[in-house]
Design a protein around this motif. Structure first.
Motif, PDB file in Angstrom:
ATOM      1  N   ARG A 180      80.930  36.730  31.120  1.00  0.00           N
ATOM      2  CA  ARG A 180      81.955  35.690  31.061  1.00  0.00           C
ATOM      3  C   ARG A 180      82.663  35.695  29.711  1.00  0.00           C
ATOM      4  NH1 ARG A 180      86.160  33.083  32.913  1.00  0.00           N
ATOM      5  NH2 ARG A 180      86.287  30.903  32.248  1.00  0.00           N
ATOM      6  N   LEU A 181      81.895  35.855  28.644  1.00  0.00           N
ATOM      7  CA  LEU A 181      82.505  35.945  27.311  1.00  0.00           C
ATOM      8  C   LEU A 181      83.459  37.126  27.234  1.00  0.00           C
ATOM      9  CD1 LEU A 181      79.339  35.157  25.183  1.00  0.00           C
ATOM     10  CD2 LEU A 181      81.395  33.741  25.277  1.00  0.00           C
ATOM     11  N   MET A 182      83.035  38.264  27.757  1.00  0.00           N
ATOM     12  CA  MET A 182      83.901  39.443  27.722  1.00  0.00           C
ATOM     13  C   MET A 182      85.193  39.191  28.502  1.00  0.00           C
ATOM     14  SD  MET A 182      83.312  43.245  29.329  1.00  0.00           S
ATOM     15  CE  MET A 182      83.686  42.573  30.970  1.00  0.00           C
ATOM     16  N   GLN A 183      85.073  38.612  29.679  1.00  0.00           N
ATOM     17  CA  GLN A 183      86.252  38.355  30.499  1.00  0.00           C
ATOM     18  C   GLN A 183      87.188  37.347  29.843  1.00  0.00           C
ATOM     19  OE1 GLN A 183      87.363  39.822  33.158  1.00  0.00           O
ATOM     20  NE2 GLN A 183      85.625  41.207  33.413  1.00  0.00           N
ATOM     21  N   ARG A 184      86.671  36.482  29.003  1.00  0.00           N
ATOM     22  CA  ARG A 184      87.497  35.500  28.306  1.00  0.00           C
ATOM     23  C   ARG A 184      88.122  36.077  27.039  1.00  0.00           C
ATOM     24  NH1 ARG A 184      85.543  31.558  26.036  1.00  0.00           N
ATOM     25  NH2 ARG A 184      87.522  30.459  26.157  1.00  0.00           N
ATOM     26  N   GLY A 185      87.798  37.317  26.684  1.00  0.00           N
ATOM     27  CA  GLY A 185      88.419  37.948  25.525  1.00  0.00           C
ATOM     28  C   GLY A 185      87.708  37.705  24.217  1.00  0.00           C
ATOM     29  N   VAL A 186      86.445  37.278  24.281  1.00  0.00           N
ATOM     30  CA  VAL A 186      85.668  37.076  23.060  1.00  0.00           C
ATOM     31  C   VAL A 186      85.373  38.428  22.423  1.00  0.00           C
ATOM     32  CG1 VAL A 186      83.414  36.270  22.224  1.00  0.00           C
ATOM     33  CG2 VAL A 186      84.734  34.878  23.834  1.00  0.00           C
ATOM     34  N   ALA A 187      85.347  38.461  21.093  1.00  0.00           N
ATOM     35  CA  ALA A 187      85.226  39.740  20.375  1.00  0.00           C
ATOM     36  C   ALA A 187      83.801  40.265  20.307  1.00  0.00           C
ATOM     37  CB  ALA A 187      85.783  39.600  18.955  1.00  0.00           C
ATOM     38  N   GLY A 188      82.799  39.393  20.495  1.00  0.00           N
ATOM     39  CA  GLY A 188      81.426  39.868  20.420  1.00  0.00           C
ATOM     40  C   GLY A 188      80.435  38.733  20.533  1.00  0.00           C
ATOM     41  N   LEU A 189      79.156  39.116  20.614  1.00  0.00           N
ATOM     42  CA  LEU A 189      78.062  38.176  20.817  1.00  0.00           C
ATOM     43  C   LEU A 189      76.909  38.578  19.908  1.00  0.00           C
ATOM     44  CD1 LEU A 189      76.690  35.901  22.486  1.00  0.00           C
ATOM     45  CD2 LEU A 189      76.154  37.644  24.213  1.00  0.00           C
ATOM     46  N   VAL A 190      76.384  37.619  19.151  1.00  0.00           N
ATOM     47  CA  VAL A 190      75.342  37.904  18.163  1.00  0.00           C
ATOM     48  C   VAL A 190      74.244  36.851  18.257  1.00  0.00           C
ATOM     49  CG1 VAL A 190      74.815  38.144  15.703  1.00  0.00           C
ATOM     50  CG2 VAL A 190      77.029  38.919  16.581  1.00  0.00           C
ATOM     51  N   THR A 191      72.988  37.281  18.183  1.00  0.00           N
ATOM     52  CA  THR A 191      71.875  36.352  18.066  1.00  0.00           C
ATOM     53  C   THR A 191      70.800  36.971  17.188  1.00  0.00           C
ATOM     54  OG1 THR A 191      70.197  35.073  19.256  1.00  0.00           O
ATOM     55  CG2 THR A 191      70.692  37.246  20.120  1.00  0.00           C
ATOM     56  N   ASP A 192      70.009  36.118  16.528  1.00  0.00           N
ATOM     57  CA  ASP A 192      68.839  36.626  15.813  1.00  0.00           C
ATOM     58  C   ASP A 192      67.586  36.526  16.681  1.00  0.00           C
ATOM     59  OD1 ASP A 192      68.496  33.881  15.731  1.00  0.00           O
ATOM     60  OD2 ASP A 192      68.345  33.735  13.553  1.00  0.00           O
ATOM     61  N   GLY A 193      67.791  36.228  17.956  1.00  0.00           N
ATOM     62  CA  GLY A 193      66.728  36.283  18.946  1.00  0.00           C
ATOM     63  C   GLY A 193      66.896  37.510  19.828  1.00  0.00           C
ATOM     64  N   GLY A 194      66.722  37.318  21.131  1.00  0.00           N
ATOM     65  CA  GLY A 194      66.836  38.454  22.050  1.00  0.00           C
ATOM     66  C   GLY A 194      67.735  38.134  23.220  1.00  0.00           C
ATOM     67  N   PHE A 195      68.194  39.163  23.899  1.00  0.00           N
ATOM     68  CA  PHE A 195      68.936  39.024  25.152  1.00  0.00           C
ATOM     69  C   PHE A 195      68.087  39.524  26.309  1.00  0.00           C
ATOM     70  CE2 PHE A 195      72.791  39.746  22.317  1.00  0.00           C
ATOM     71  CZ  PHE A 195      73.150  38.412  22.297  1.00  0.00           C
ATOM     72  N   ARG A 196      68.325  38.966  27.479  1.00  0.00           N
ATOM     73  CA  ARG A 196      67.789  39.520  28.719  1.00  0.00           C
ATOM     74  C   ARG A 196      68.896  40.333  29.373  1.00  0.00           C
ATOM     75  NH1 ARG A 196      66.971  34.047  32.269  1.00  0.00           N
ATOM     76  NH2 ARG A 196      65.567  35.433  33.410  1.00  0.00           N
ATOM     77  N   ASP A 197      68.540  41.147  30.357  1.00  0.00           N
ATOM     78  CA  ASP A 197      69.522  42.006  31.054  1.00  0.00           C
ATOM     79  C   ASP A 197      70.218  42.940  30.069  1.00  0.00           C
ATOM     80  OD1 ASP A 197      68.981  40.194  33.234  1.00  0.00           O
ATOM     81  OD2 ASP A 197      70.609  38.908  32.521  1.00  0.00           O
ATOM     82  N   THR A 198      69.483  43.446  29.094  1.00  0.00           N
ATOM     83  CA  THR A 198      70.133  44.210  28.030  1.00  0.00           C
ATOM     84  C   THR A 198      70.840  45.481  28.494  1.00  0.00           C
ATOM     85  OG1 THR A 198      67.984  45.184  27.454  1.00  0.00           O
ATOM     86  CG2 THR A 198      68.713  43.274  26.180  1.00  0.00           C
ATOM     87  N   PRO A 199      70.342  46.222  29.516  1.00  0.00           N
ATOM     88  CA  PRO A 199      71.127  47.383  29.955  1.00  0.00           C
ATOM     89  C   PRO A 199      72.522  46.988  30.438  1.00  0.00           C
ATOM     90  CG  PRO A 199      68.882  47.538  30.781  1.00  0.00           C
ATOM     91  CD  PRO A 199      69.043  46.149  30.219  1.00  0.00           C
ATOM     92  N   ASP A 200      72.607  45.861  31.131  1.00  0.00           N
ATOM     93  CA  ASP A 200      73.909  45.405  31.625  1.00  0.00           C
ATOM     94  C   ASP A 200      74.803  44.923  30.485  1.00  0.00           C
ATOM     95  OD1 ASP A 200      73.154  45.898  34.283  1.00  0.00           O
ATOM     96  OD2 ASP A 200      72.250  43.916  34.462  1.00  0.00           O
TER      97      ASP A 200
END
Length: 238
Positions: free
Chosen positions: A108-128
């Motif tokens: 959703r962030l990508m489709q809205r034109g956001v430049a990137g996503l950052v966390t000092d934790g972890g993401f799920r679904d990382t291959p996607d």
């Protein structure tokens, strides 16, 4: 104030290492996020103004899965409110035991034109997330939902991420090594200086690969080095 387009373009072409040095010259030693890594290296730089989301430790009676039904839930609202061209930076308290977000929110962030996503934790679904046309940075993969450990509490407030203070509007730059935060009021001059530094470092690298010693060249204590650099810039249009 929106990020100057010239500044954005310059920051797309410089490394976080060079930016660290430029900031260090101004006494700023702690702007590179610790233990935060790209999901996919080798892509173009991530550049944008910080839009922040803060998590606190989850309290079980306040953080059941039903909270996602609330349209004003801070995590969901951050995804919908983060401006195009900005970077969503998530304070997950350096706790990657539960995910900060997954592929649907990242998409959703990508489709809205956001430049990137950052966390000092972890993401799920990382291959996607890694396959998306949007840079993303985290500590490590984490399958459990954020609700098991994290409670989204604040949007667009000062946060800590990777041991770095991040204020809304700070300029966030990511490359294949990691992420750096530039205070908003310094962004234009840091970008210009880093561009000049990059030109000189490219010249130095070329000369070193030709067999030249770094003594007198890097730093250019021998006047001949600056003379050669001027000629190199003219020849290369830099």
């Amino acid at each position: 104030m929106a990020l100057n387009p010239t500044t954005r373009a310059q920051l797309m072409k410089v490394s976080t290492a060079t930016l660290c040095t430029a900031l260090f010259k101004r006494g700023l030693r702690n702007q590179f996020l610790q233990d935060v890594h790209p999901l996919r290296a080798g892509r173009a730089n991530m550049v944008g103004e910080a839009f922040t989301l803060r998590y606190i430790p989850a309290r079980e009676d306040l953080n059941p899965i039903s909270v996602f039904q609330n349209p004003d839930h801070p995590q969901r609202k951050a995804v919908e409110d983060c401006p195009p061209g900005a970077v969503l930076v998530i304070d997950s308290r350096k706790d990657a035991r539960a995910a900060s977000a997954g592929s649907i929110l990242a998409s959703r962030l990508m489709q809205r034109g956001v430049a990137g996503l950052v966390t000092d934790g972890g993401f799920r679904d990382t291959p996607d997330i890694a396959a998306l046309d949007m840079p993303a940075y985290h500590h490590r993969p984490s399958a459990p939902t954020n609700l098991t450990l994290h409670q989204a509490i604040d949007i667009n407030v000062p946060i800590g991420c990777g041991d770095v203070a991040v204020f809304p509007g700070d300029v966030v730059v990511g490359d294949s090594e990691g992420v750096i935060v530039i205070p908003a009021h310094l962004a234009d001059e840091i970008a210009a200086e880093a561009t000049e530094m990059t030109a000189f470092e490219d010249f130095v690298t070329e000369k070193v690969m030709e067999g030249r010693t770094i003594i007198g060249l890097y730093p250019p204590t021998n006047p001949q080095a600056l003379t050669d650099f001027a000629a190199w810039r003219q020849a290369h249009g830099r």
